[in-house]
Structure formats: structure tokens, C-alpha cells
Motif scaffolding. Sequence first.
Motif, PDB file in Angstrom:
ATOM      1  N   ARG A   1      53.434 154.091  98.515  1.00 46.36           N
ATOM      2  CA  ARG A   1      52.473 154.316  97.419  1.00 46.36           C
ATOM      3  C   ARG A   1      52.770 155.614  96.677  1.00 46.36           C
ATOM      4  NH1 ARG A   1      46.801 152.626 100.212  1.00 46.36           N
ATOM      5  NH2 ARG A   1      47.594 150.747 101.184  1.00 46.36           N
ATOM      6  N   ARG A   2      54.051 155.810  96.406  1.00 43.94           N
ATOM      7  CA  ARG A   2      54.492 157.003  95.682  1.00 43.94           C
ATOM      8  C   ARG A   2      55.394 156.572  94.538  1.00 43.94           C
ATOM      9  NH1 ARG A   2      57.294 160.889  99.718  1.00 43.94           N
ATOM     10  NH2 ARG A   2      57.297 162.210  97.885  1.00 43.94           N
ATOM     11  N   TYR A   3      55.439 157.400  93.499  1.00 45.88           N
ATOM     12  CA  TYR A   3      56.386 157.126  92.434  1.00 45.88           C
ATOM     13  C   TYR A   3      57.197 158.378  92.156  1.00 45.88           C
ATOM     14  CZ  TYR A   3      53.524 159.566  88.973  1.00 45.88           C
ATOM     15  OH  TYR A   3      52.836 160.518  88.287  1.00 45.88           O
ATOM     16  N   PHE A   4      58.371 158.162  91.606  1.00 47.11           N
ATOM     17  CA  PHE A   4      59.322 159.230  91.328  1.00 47.11           C
ATOM     18  C   PHE A   4      59.883 158.999  89.936  1.00 47.11           C
ATOM     19  CE2 PHE A   4      59.281 158.118  95.749  1.00 47.11           C
ATOM     20  CZ  PHE A   4      59.285 159.321  96.423  1.00 47.11           C
ATOM     21  N   THR A   5      60.237 160.062  89.263  1.00 46.17           N
ATOM     22  CA  THR A   5      60.996 159.933  88.029  1.00 46.17           C
ATOM     23  C   THR A   5      62.431 160.339  88.318  1.00 46.17           C
ATOM     24  OG1 THR A   5      60.407 162.168  87.310  1.00 46.17           O
ATOM     25  CG2 THR A   5      59.023 160.374  86.511  1.00 46.17           C
ATOM     26  N   VAL A   6      63.350 159.659  87.678  1.00 47.24           N
ATOM     27  CA  VAL A   6      64.764 159.952  87.848  1.00 47.24           C
ATOM     28  C   VAL A   6      65.407 160.036  86.473  1.00 47.24           C
ATOM     29  CG1 VAL A   6      64.947 158.874  90.130  1.00 47.24           C
ATOM     30  CG2 VAL A   6      65.386 157.496  88.098  1.00 47.24           C
ATOM     31  N   THR A   7      66.520 160.740  86.416  1.00 47.49           N
ATOM     32  CA  THR A   7      67.272 160.844  85.169  1.00 47.49           C
ATOM     33  C   THR A   7      67.939 159.509  84.865  1.00 47.49           C
ATOM     34  OG1 THR A   7      69.279 161.520  86.313  1.00 47.49           O
ATOM     35  CG2 THR A   7      67.761 163.285  85.607  1.00 47.49           C
TER      36      THR A   7
ATOM     37  N   LEU B   1      62.026 149.461  90.013  1.00 47.50           N
ATOM     38  CA  LEU B   1      62.596 150.358  89.009  1.00 47.50           C
ATOM     39  C   LEU B   1      62.165 149.944  87.617  1.00 47.50           C
ATOM     40  CD1 LEU B   1      66.313 150.257  90.231  1.00 47.50           C
ATOM     41  CD2 LEU B   1      64.534 151.849  90.937  1.00 47.50           C
ATOM     42  N   THR B   2      61.940 150.956  86.764  1.00 47.20           N
ATOM     43  CA  THR B   2      61.645 150.718  85.363  1.00 47.20           C
ATOM     44  C   THR B   2      62.330 151.789  84.532  1.00 47.20           C
ATOM     45  OG1 THR B   2      59.472 149.803  85.908  1.00 47.20           O
ATOM     46  CG2 THR B   2      59.804 150.517  83.650  1.00 47.20           C
ATOM     47  N   ALA B   3      62.997 151.370  83.473  1.00 44.18           N
ATOM     48  CA  ALA B   3      63.636 152.315  82.545  1.00 44.18           C
ATOM     49  C   ALA B   3      62.644 152.659  81.441  1.00 44.18           C
ATOM     50  CB  ALA B   3      64.890 151.693  81.954  1.00 44.18           C
ATOM     51  N   LEU B   4      62.531 153.962  81.153  1.00 41.83           N
ATOM     52  CA  LEU B   4      61.640 154.444  80.098  1.00 41.83           C
ATOM     53  C   LEU B   4      62.316 155.576  79.330  1.00 41.83           C
ATOM     54  CD1 LEU B   4      58.276 154.755  82.068  1.00 41.83           C
ATOM     55  CD2 LEU B   4      58.835 153.039  80.360  1.00 41.83           C
ATOM     56  N   GLU B   5      62.685 155.317  78.080  1.00 37.62           N
ATOM     57  CA  GLU B   5      63.178 156.355  77.178  1.00 37.62           C
ATOM     58  C   GLU B   5      64.125 157.364  77.824  1.00 37.62           C
ATOM     59  OE1 GLU B   5      60.011 158.123  74.956  1.00 37.62           O
ATOM     60  OE2 GLU B   5      58.982 156.210  74.745  1.00 37.62           O
TER      61      GLU B   5
END
Length: 91
Positions: A28-34, A13-17
Motif C-alpha cells: 500500500r505504498r507508491y513511489f515516483t521514478v524517473t 506502473l503508470t507513465a506520467l509526463e
Amino acid sequence: MTLRYRRHADLRLTALEGEGVVLHLGARRYFTVTESGLTILEALNAPKTFDELVAAVVERYEVSADHAAASVRAFVDRCCAADLLVAEQDA
């Protein structure tokens, strides 16, 4: 028996703005979450019950328990379907 959720072992996990990026190394997939989705995933640093996840959202945001429960249910269901979370029964 109690149902507990945990993050898949291959998640990072990484927090971004105001949102989060979730990397599933095995798939080998990535997802964006709120931001609230990231709050739930961060709460799962150890296995938690559904009610514990709802409590974490209510504590962090000014929402009713009913609203938090509906949001957590939808998010957890999507994450389980995407293999980001694992649901396990306690013996």
C-alpha cells in the motif's frame, strides 16, 4: 548460475509526463521514478539479467555502457531494498 531480476508481483506502473508512478499494492505504498527508472521497470515485464537491463538503457538513451551500468546498479539496489524488485538465481 545467473542472477535475474523481476518486478514484485504486486507492482503496477503508470507513465506520467516524463516520469513514472509505481504502486505496490501489497505494501500500500507508491513511489515516483524517473523516466529512465520507468524504462528499467518496464523492461522487467519478464525477468532480466543486470547486463540485459544495462543494454535496455543504452539502447533507449545516449549514454555509455559504464554510465548506464552505474545508474542501473543504483536503481536496482534501491528497488530491491524497497521490495519493488526480486532477485533470483537461475539453477
